[in-house]
Write a protein that holds these residues in place. Structure first.
Motif, mmCIF file in Angstrom:
data_model
loop_
_atom_site.group_PDB
_atom_site.id
_atom_site.type_symbol
_atom_site.label_atom_id
_atom_site.label_comp_id
_atom_site.label_asym_id
_atom_site.label_seq_id
_atom_site.Cartn_x
_atom_site.Cartn_y
_atom_site.Cartn_z
ATOM 1 N N SER A 176 0.811 -1.223 0.000
ATOM 2 C CA SER A 176 0.000 0.000 0.000
ATOM 3 C C SER A 176 0.842 1.270 0.000
ATOM 4 C CB SER A 176 -0.958 0.003 1.201
ATOM 5 O OG SER A 176 -0.233 0.143 2.419
ATOM 6 N N PHE A 212 -10.743 -2.389 3.379
ATOM 7 C CA PHE A 212 -10.834 -1.113 4.093
ATOM 8 C C PHE A 212 -10.532 -1.293 5.584
ATOM 9 C CE2 PHE A 212 -13.724 0.540 0.595
ATOM 10 C CZ PHE A 212 -12.827 1.518 0.177
ATOM 11 N N SER A 217 -3.838 2.101 4.712
ATOM 12 C CA SER A 217 -4.042 3.219 3.793
ATOM 13 C C SER A 217 -4.254 2.697 2.370
ATOM 14 C CB SER A 217 -2.828 4.153 3.820
ATOM 15 O OG SER A 217 -2.946 5.158 2.840
ATOM 16 N N SER A 219 -4.710 4.476 -0.976
ATOM 17 C CA SER A 219 -4.681 5.797 -1.608
ATOM 18 C C SER A 219 -4.689 5.695 -3.131
ATOM 19 C CB SER A 219 -3.449 6.568 -1.138
ATOM 20 O OG SER A 219 -2.279 5.812 -1.394
ATOM 21 N N ALA A 250 -17.196 3.725 0.523
ATOM 22 C CA ALA A 250 -15.892 4.399 0.514
ATOM 23 C C ALA A 250 -15.910 5.700 1.309
ATOM 24 C CB ALA A 250 -15.469 4.663 -0.927
ATOM 25 N N TYR A 253 -14.905 5.588 4.860
ATOM 26 C CA TYR A 253 -13.470 5.444 5.145
ATOM 27 C C TYR A 253 -12.675 6.626 4.583
ATOM 28 C CZ TYR A 253 -14.609 0.623 6.384
ATOM 29 O OH TYR A 253 -15.138 -0.504 6.981
ATOM 30 N N HIS A 255 -12.380 7.470 1.631
ATOM 31 C CA HIS A 255 -11.715 7.024 0.403
ATOM 32 C C HIS A 255 -12.335 7.808 -0.750
ATOM 33 C CE1 HIS A 255 -9.619 4.162 -2.233
ATOM 34 N NE2 HIS A 255 -10.724 4.100 -2.960
#
Length: 450
Positions: A176, A212, A217, A219, A250, A253, A255
């Motif tokens: 990640s 999640f 992370s 990204s 999302a 979170y 995101h």
């Protein structure tokens, strides 16, 4: 002039339509006669009208679809040559499947174009070091590369982790940190195994939620690899609902990336006999995927279940998408399904039912826990058996197979691949989810009689 012409006609309300339909039914019950219910409990009305449409769903984001060519990397040099040839013949993305990390990236990517082409790396092993190597190569050489890595999908399909839950997610957390999209949810497995629409959506959402929850992370965009079946409007609604549900999840979170969807026609309804009908099936399935807002389409060759990868099958599959894109102009209209009351209604109903099932999964330990307990497998098997019973009884029709079969059609000498479920007794952590085609039993009986 046209506006004046239409002003002469009074608008017809849904109430008036229904009254006229009930008159034509001559006493038959409207709901029992014309409203039908899908296996998921979705009620489908005979007509949809603007004055009954209260659904106001956000439009899915789609910038048009890209044509994907799949290449399984055995010989690196030949795979490179095939990728160059495919891109010259209309492919716009390449999905390389790698089974080990001995692949030379310099040889594999030699002379491949860098602009306007996405290269997907479907990796069948888990190695943070190798992914970081790809990320560095991508950055230095300015290739757009997307990693398709799915540890949860490995557990679901194979029955075992790559190593273990802790080690797999430890590797994913290391990955990640790389500046490259690295996560995929291979949810095509659920459709190919016989899950219904609501299950496919709920399991896809729960599948993504595991990442999640367990990766510190994320990204970059998450890719969903989905399978599309033959129920035309339901499949359009399914992809729209998937994007809607994912974006809802999302946000929880923080995101900020939309998901990326790669769609492939299902194997579940593909047949060994009268195999040319497979081209008709894949054409409508690709159309559903495009109208549903997929980002990329990887067509399934008409002979994929019984032939090894071959130039003719690949060319026909690619040309189907080229015709849809450049001759049928499917890439010219942005979100053409917007405003279709029927599709909006299906999308809303599928999303609501899938969200309820997703919440139930999370309340009972989450997706991985339910895989280990066998709950997911049992539910898919139940759904698959219902569909199989419909096929066996003739209620679900596959032309050329369980209806209007050509008895002179012989296939025993044309099988390069074993087209049926393979049994491989071994110790697994969980019972694998098995992909199975509807026509397998019937085809095996026919092969014995040849």
């Amino acid at each position: 002039m046209a506006k004046e012409l239409f002003n002469e006609f009074e608008p017809v309300s849904s109430k008036l339509w229904k009254q006229q339909i009930q008159f034509e039914l001559k006493g038959a019950d409207y709901n029992e006669t014309l409203v039908w219910e899908s296996p998921e409990g979705i009620k489908v009305k005979p007509f949809y009208h603007s004055d009954e449409n209260e659904v106001k769903l956000p439009s899915p984001v789609s910038n048009g679809f890209k044509i994907v060519q799949n290449i399984y990397v055995y010989d690196v040099k030949k795979s490179n040559e095939r990728a160059i040839d495919s891109l010259q013949r209309g492919a716009e993305c390449i999905r390389f499947t790698l089974e080990n990390e001995t692949v030379s990236l310099d040889v594999l990517m030699l002379n491949l174009p860098k602009e306007k082409v996405t290269y997907y790396f479907n990796i069948l092993f888990l190695s943070a070091e190798f992914v970081k190597k790809i990320a560095t190569f991508s950055s230095q050489n300015q290739f757009e590369i997307v990693i398709l890595q799915d540890a949860v999908g490995q557990l679901a399909k194979d029955g075992n982790w790559f190593a273990s839950l802790e080690k797999d997610f430890s590797e994913l957390n290391l990955i990640s940190g790389s500046n490259i999209p690295f996560l995929s949810c291979k949810t095509d497995l659920y459709q190919n195994a016989g899950a219904n629409f609501v299950q496919q959506l709920a399991y896809s959402l729960a599948h993504a939620n595991e990442y999640f929850n367990r990766i510190e992370s994320i990204s970059s965009p998450i890719t969903f690899e989905v399978s599309v079946g033959t129920n035309y409007f339901f499949e359009i609604a399914k992809l729209r609902a998937l994007r809607l549900l994912f974006n809802t999840l999302a946000k929880e979170y923080n995101h900020d990336f939309d998901c990326h969807i790669i769609a492939t026609p299902t194997k579940r309804n593909k047949t060994l006999y009268d195999y040319n009908v497979n081209m008709l099936r894949t054409t409508t399935e690709c159309m559903s995927a495009i109208l549903g807002g997929t980002d990329a389409v990887s067509n399934l060759a008409y002979d994929a279940i019984y032939h090894k990868e071959n130039e003719f099958g690949d060319r026909i599959a690619r040309n189907q998408l080229l015709v849809l894109k450049h001759e049928s102009y499917f890439n010219q209209v942005h979100n053409p399904a917007d405003g279709a009351y029927y599709i909006e209604s299906l999308t809303e109903q599928l999303a609501e039912k899938a969200l309820a099932l997703f919440k139930d999964i999370e309340a009972n330990g989450g997706f991985i826990t339910q895989l280990i307990e066998g709950t997911i497998q049992r539910k898919i098997n139940e759904s698959a058996q219902k569909e199989q019973d419909f096929f066996d009884s003739g209620k679900e029709v596959l032309l050329g197979t369980n209806k209007y079969p050509n008895k002179n059609d012989k296939m025993a000498n044309d099988l390069e691949l074993f087209p049926f479920v393979k049994t491989n007794p071994r110790k697994t952590l969980v019972t694998p989810i098995i992909e199975r085609r509807l026509a397998e039993k019937l085809e095996q009986e026919r092969l014995k009689e040849e």
